[in-house]
Scaffold this motif. Sequence first.
Motif, PDB file in Angstrom:
ATOM      1  N   ALA A   1     -78.950 -84.630 -36.585  1.00  0.00           N
ATOM      2  CA  ALA A   1     -77.707 -83.765 -37.045  1.00  0.00           C
ATOM      3  C   ALA A   1     -76.674 -83.652 -35.957  1.00  0.00           C
ATOM      4  CB  ALA A   1     -78.402 -82.337 -37.325  1.00  0.00           C
ATOM      5  N   VAL A   2     -75.496 -82.876 -36.725  1.00  0.00           N
ATOM      6  CA  VAL A   2     -74.342 -83.063 -35.872  1.00  0.00           C
ATOM      7  C   VAL A   2     -74.180 -81.477 -35.622  1.00  0.00           C
ATOM      8  CG1 VAL A   2     -71.934 -83.393 -36.073  1.00  0.00           C
ATOM      9  CG2 VAL A   2     -73.431 -85.007 -37.276  1.00  0.00           C
ATOM     10  N   ASP A   3     -73.764 -81.165 -34.429  1.00  0.00           N
ATOM     11  CA  ASP A   3     -73.708 -79.792 -34.083  1.00  0.00           C
ATOM     12  C   ASP A   3     -72.845 -78.812 -34.820  1.00  0.00           C
ATOM     13  OD1 ASP A   3     -71.277 -80.915 -32.991  1.00  0.00           O
ATOM     14  OD2 ASP A   3     -71.571 -80.128 -30.916  1.00  0.00           O
ATOM     15  N   VAL A   4     -71.652 -79.543 -35.151  1.00  0.00           N
ATOM     16  CA  VAL A   4     -70.651 -78.703 -36.230  1.00  0.00           C
ATOM     17  C   VAL A   4     -71.182 -78.592 -37.498  1.00  0.00           C
ATOM     18  CG1 VAL A   4     -68.309 -78.976 -37.249  1.00  0.00           C
ATOM     19  CG2 VAL A   4     -68.718 -79.842 -34.869  1.00  0.00           C
ATOM     20  N   GLY A   5     -71.935 -79.399 -38.067  1.00  0.00           N
ATOM     21  CA  GLY A   5     -72.821 -79.445 -39.296  1.00  0.00           C
ATOM     22  C   GLY A   5     -73.754 -78.336 -39.160  1.00  0.00           C
ATOM     23  N   LEU A   6     -74.428 -78.037 -37.837  1.00  0.00           N
ATOM     24  CA  LEU A   6     -75.611 -77.256 -37.897  1.00  0.00           C
ATOM     25  C   LEU A   6     -74.813 -75.753 -37.952  1.00  0.00           C
ATOM     26  CD1 LEU A   6     -77.702 -78.932 -35.322  1.00  0.00           C
ATOM     27  CD2 LEU A   6     -78.228 -78.456 -37.730  1.00  0.00           C
ATOM     28  N   PHE A   7     -73.738 -75.614 -37.149  1.00  0.00           N
ATOM     29  CA  PHE A   7     -73.013 -74.322 -36.877  1.00  0.00           C
ATOM     30  C   PHE A   7     -72.408 -74.054 -38.459  1.00  0.00           C
ATOM     31  CE2 PHE A   7     -69.004 -72.089 -36.036  1.00  0.00           C
ATOM     32  CZ  PHE A   7     -69.857 -71.029 -35.410  1.00  0.00           C
ATOM     33  N   ARG A   8     -71.803 -74.859 -39.297  1.00  0.00           N
ATOM     34  CA  ARG A   8     -71.131 -74.641 -40.335  1.00  0.00           C
ATOM     35  C   ARG A   8     -72.313 -74.048 -41.079  1.00  0.00           C
ATOM     36  NH1 ARG A   8     -71.563 -76.552 -45.133  1.00  0.00           N
ATOM     37  NH2 ARG A   8     -69.840 -76.394 -46.818  1.00  0.00           N
ATOM     38  N   GLY A   9     -73.379 -74.801 -41.275  1.00  0.00           N
ATOM     39  CA  GLY A   9     -74.580 -74.329 -42.170  1.00  0.00           C
ATOM     40  C   GLY A   9     -75.116 -72.998 -41.968  1.00  0.00           C
ATOM     41  N   ALA A  10     -75.335 -72.702 -40.545  1.00  0.00           N
ATOM     42  CA  ALA A  10     -75.449 -71.554 -40.115  1.00  0.00           C
ATOM     43  C   ALA A  10     -74.761 -70.256 -40.555  1.00  0.00           C
ATOM     44  CB  ALA A  10     -75.970 -71.425 -38.616  1.00  0.00           C
ATOM     45  N   ALA A  11     -73.538 -70.738 -40.478  1.00  0.00           N
ATOM     46  CA  ALA A  11     -72.273 -69.617 -40.598  1.00  0.00           C
ATOM     47  C   ALA A  11     -72.197 -69.430 -42.358  1.00  0.00           C
ATOM     48  CB  ALA A  11     -70.839 -70.233 -40.298  1.00  0.00           C
ATOM     49  N   VAL A  12     -72.443 -70.411 -43.163  1.00  0.00           N
ATOM     50  CA  VAL A  12     -72.504 -70.465 -44.522  1.00  0.00           C
ATOM     51  C   VAL A  12     -73.561 -69.546 -44.938  1.00  0.00           C
ATOM     52  CG1 VAL A  12     -72.735 -71.587 -46.539  1.00  0.00           C
ATOM     53  CG2 VAL A  12     -70.965 -72.303 -44.833  1.00  0.00           C
ATOM     54  N   GLU A  13     -74.687 -69.554 -44.223  1.00  0.00           N
ATOM     55  CA  GLU A  13     -76.051 -68.988 -44.682  1.00  0.00           C
ATOM     56  C   GLU A  13     -75.863 -67.387 -44.164  1.00  0.00           C
ATOM     57  OE1 GLU A  13     -79.411 -67.941 -46.257  1.00  0.00           O
ATOM     58  OE2 GLU A  13     -78.489 -70.135 -46.387  1.00  0.00           O
ATOM     59  N   ASP A  14     -75.435 -67.097 -43.314  1.00  0.00           N
ATOM     60  CA  ASP A  14     -74.911 -65.753 -42.582  1.00  0.00           C
ATOM     61  C   ASP A  14     -74.171 -65.063 -43.699  1.00  0.00           C
ATOM     62  OD1 ASP A  14     -75.265 -63.731 -40.722  1.00  0.00           O
ATOM     63  OD2 ASP A  14     -73.170 -64.077 -40.159  1.00  0.00           O
ATOM     64  N   VAL A  15     -73.227 -65.887 -44.136  1.00  0.00           N
ATOM     65  CA  VAL A  15     -72.111 -65.325 -45.118  1.00  0.00           C
ATOM     66  C   VAL A  15     -72.876 -64.879 -46.584  1.00  0.00           C
ATOM     67  CG1 VAL A  15     -70.078 -65.733 -46.660  1.00  0.00           C
ATOM     68  CG2 VAL A  15     -69.988 -66.287 -44.133  1.00  0.00           C
ATOM     69  N   LYS A  16     -73.441 -65.905 -46.970  1.00  0.00           N
ATOM     70  CA  LYS A  16     -74.352 -65.575 -48.140  1.00  0.00           C
ATOM     71  C   LYS A  16     -75.260 -64.389 -48.090  1.00  0.00           C
ATOM     72  CE  LYS A  16     -74.942 -70.441 -49.766  1.00  0.00           C
ATOM     73  NZ  LYS A  16     -75.760 -71.489 -49.908  1.00  0.00           N
ATOM     74  N   ARG A  17     -76.092 -64.486 -46.731  1.00  0.00           N
ATOM     75  CA  ARG A  17     -76.871 -63.088 -46.420  1.00  0.00           C
ATOM     76  C   ARG A  17     -76.173 -61.789 -46.510  1.00  0.00           C
ATOM     77  NH1 ARG A  17     -79.464 -66.423 -42.908  1.00  0.00           N
ATOM     78  NH2 ARG A  17     -78.498 -65.304 -41.030  1.00  0.00           N
ATOM     79  N   PHE A  18     -74.915 -61.955 -46.000  1.00  0.00           N
ATOM     80  CA  PHE A  18     -74.173 -60.873 -45.885  1.00  0.00           C
ATOM     81  C   PHE A  18     -73.626 -60.244 -47.118  1.00  0.00           C
ATOM     82  CE2 PHE A  18     -69.714 -58.928 -45.344  1.00  0.00           C
ATOM     83  CZ  PHE A  18     -70.233 -57.854 -44.669  1.00  0.00           C
ATOM     84  N   LYS A  19     -73.079 -61.311 -48.180  1.00  0.00           N
ATOM     85  CA  LYS A  19     -72.745 -60.903 -49.479  1.00  0.00           C
ATOM     86  C   LYS A  19     -73.819 -60.467 -50.460  1.00  0.00           C
ATOM     87  CE  LYS A  19     -68.909 -63.922 -49.912  1.00  0.00           C
ATOM     88  NZ  LYS A  19     -68.418 -65.392 -50.723  1.00  0.00           N
ATOM     89  N   MET A  20     -75.112 -60.942 -50.065  1.00  0.00           N
ATOM     90  CA  MET A  20     -76.229 -60.629 -50.951  1.00  0.00           C
ATOM     91  C   MET A  20     -76.500 -59.327 -50.356  1.00  0.00           C
ATOM     92  SD  MET A  20     -76.937 -62.726 -52.985  1.00  0.00           S
ATOM     93  CE  MET A  20     -78.623 -62.096 -53.726  1.00  0.00           C
ATOM     94  N   SER A  21     -76.428 -58.864 -49.154  1.00  0.00           N
ATOM     95  CA  SER A  21     -76.714 -57.576 -48.742  1.00  0.00           C
ATOM     96  C   SER A  21     -75.707 -56.520 -49.380  1.00  0.00           C
ATOM     97  CB  SER A  21     -76.827 -57.394 -47.163  1.00  0.00           C
ATOM     98  OG  SER A  21     -75.508 -57.580 -46.575  1.00  0.00           O
ATOM     99  N   LEU A  22     -74.650 -56.964 -49.513  1.00  0.00           N
ATOM    100  CA  LEU A  22     -73.491 -55.961 -50.224  1.00  0.00           C
ATOM    101  C   LEU A  22     -73.806 -55.853 -51.713  1.00  0.00           C
ATOM    102  CD1 LEU A  22     -70.124 -57.291 -48.625  1.00  0.00           C
ATOM    103  CD2 LEU A  22     -71.476 -55.542 -48.165  1.00  0.00           C
ATOM    104  N   MET A  23     -74.322 -56.950 -52.101  1.00  0.00           N
ATOM    105  CA  MET A  23     -74.829 -56.949 -53.748  1.00  0.00           C
ATOM    106  C   MET A  23     -75.886 -55.902 -53.995  1.00  0.00           C
ATOM    107  SD  MET A  23     -72.451 -58.636 -55.115  1.00  0.00           S
ATOM    108  CE  MET A  23     -73.163 -58.763 -56.648  1.00  0.00           C
ATOM    109  N   ASP A  24     -76.998 -55.965 -53.086  1.00  0.00           N
ATOM    110  CA  ASP A  24     -78.055 -55.340 -53.107  1.00  0.00           C
ATOM    111  C   ASP A  24     -77.767 -54.009 -52.875  1.00  0.00           C
ATOM    112  OD1 ASP A  24     -79.590 -57.279 -53.495  1.00  0.00           O
ATOM    113  OD2 ASP A  24     -80.222 -57.710 -51.385  1.00  0.00           O
ATOM    114  N   GLY A  25     -76.624 -53.578 -52.085  1.00  0.00           N
ATOM    115  CA  GLY A  25     -76.311 -52.206 -51.734  1.00  0.00           C
ATOM    116  C   GLY A  25     -75.624 -51.656 -52.851  1.00  0.00           C
TER     117      GLY A  25
END
Length: 180
Positions: free
Chosen positions: A138-162
């Motif tokens: 894997a490439v570190d930038v890709g791993l970081f990007r994937g983690a950041a995208v997943e974090d944003v998705k979780r954040f948005k989902m938590s707002l939707m749940d709220g």
Amino acid sequence: MATSQNQKNGQSAGVRGSAHTVVRASGYGIDEGYLSNYENQLLIMCQVESEEGVKHAEDIATVDGVDCIQMGPLDLSASMGYLWDPANKKVRKMMEAAEKAALGSDPKEGGAYLAGFAMPHDGPRDLGTRGYHMVSGAVDVGLFRGAAVEDVKRFKMSLMDGLDDEQEDEKDADEKYWSE
């Protein structure tokens, strides 16, 4: 920029930035001998990512000071007109030619090692059986990007749940108000 003090065969060994006192490689200026020995600590990897690079892969691999040939399957596929298709038969054939050329230079005799990226169609074992010395999963930038995208998705989902919870609370309050 400063030309390296070290000379090889009468030629400059390259150009090095003069901010050596503030970079990680010099221990942020703590390694006082950095300028006199940095060449011994560098890993020089040349990427082969085009048909032109493949044509010269063996020559590149035998350049004094080049430690490793790094294959770039995605960029190679794009340069050949097969964007995002490194599994294309023509791209794979070109990769094989570059691999053979790079492996034709024996690292024990001053040639370069061969490195590459494992891909869904070309796993780490496949690369290993073809003679790769180093395989990146894997490439570190890709791993970081994937983690950041997943974090944003979780954040948005938590707002939707709220929002759903707030809407339910409002509904309950309305029903309670009108039912009393």
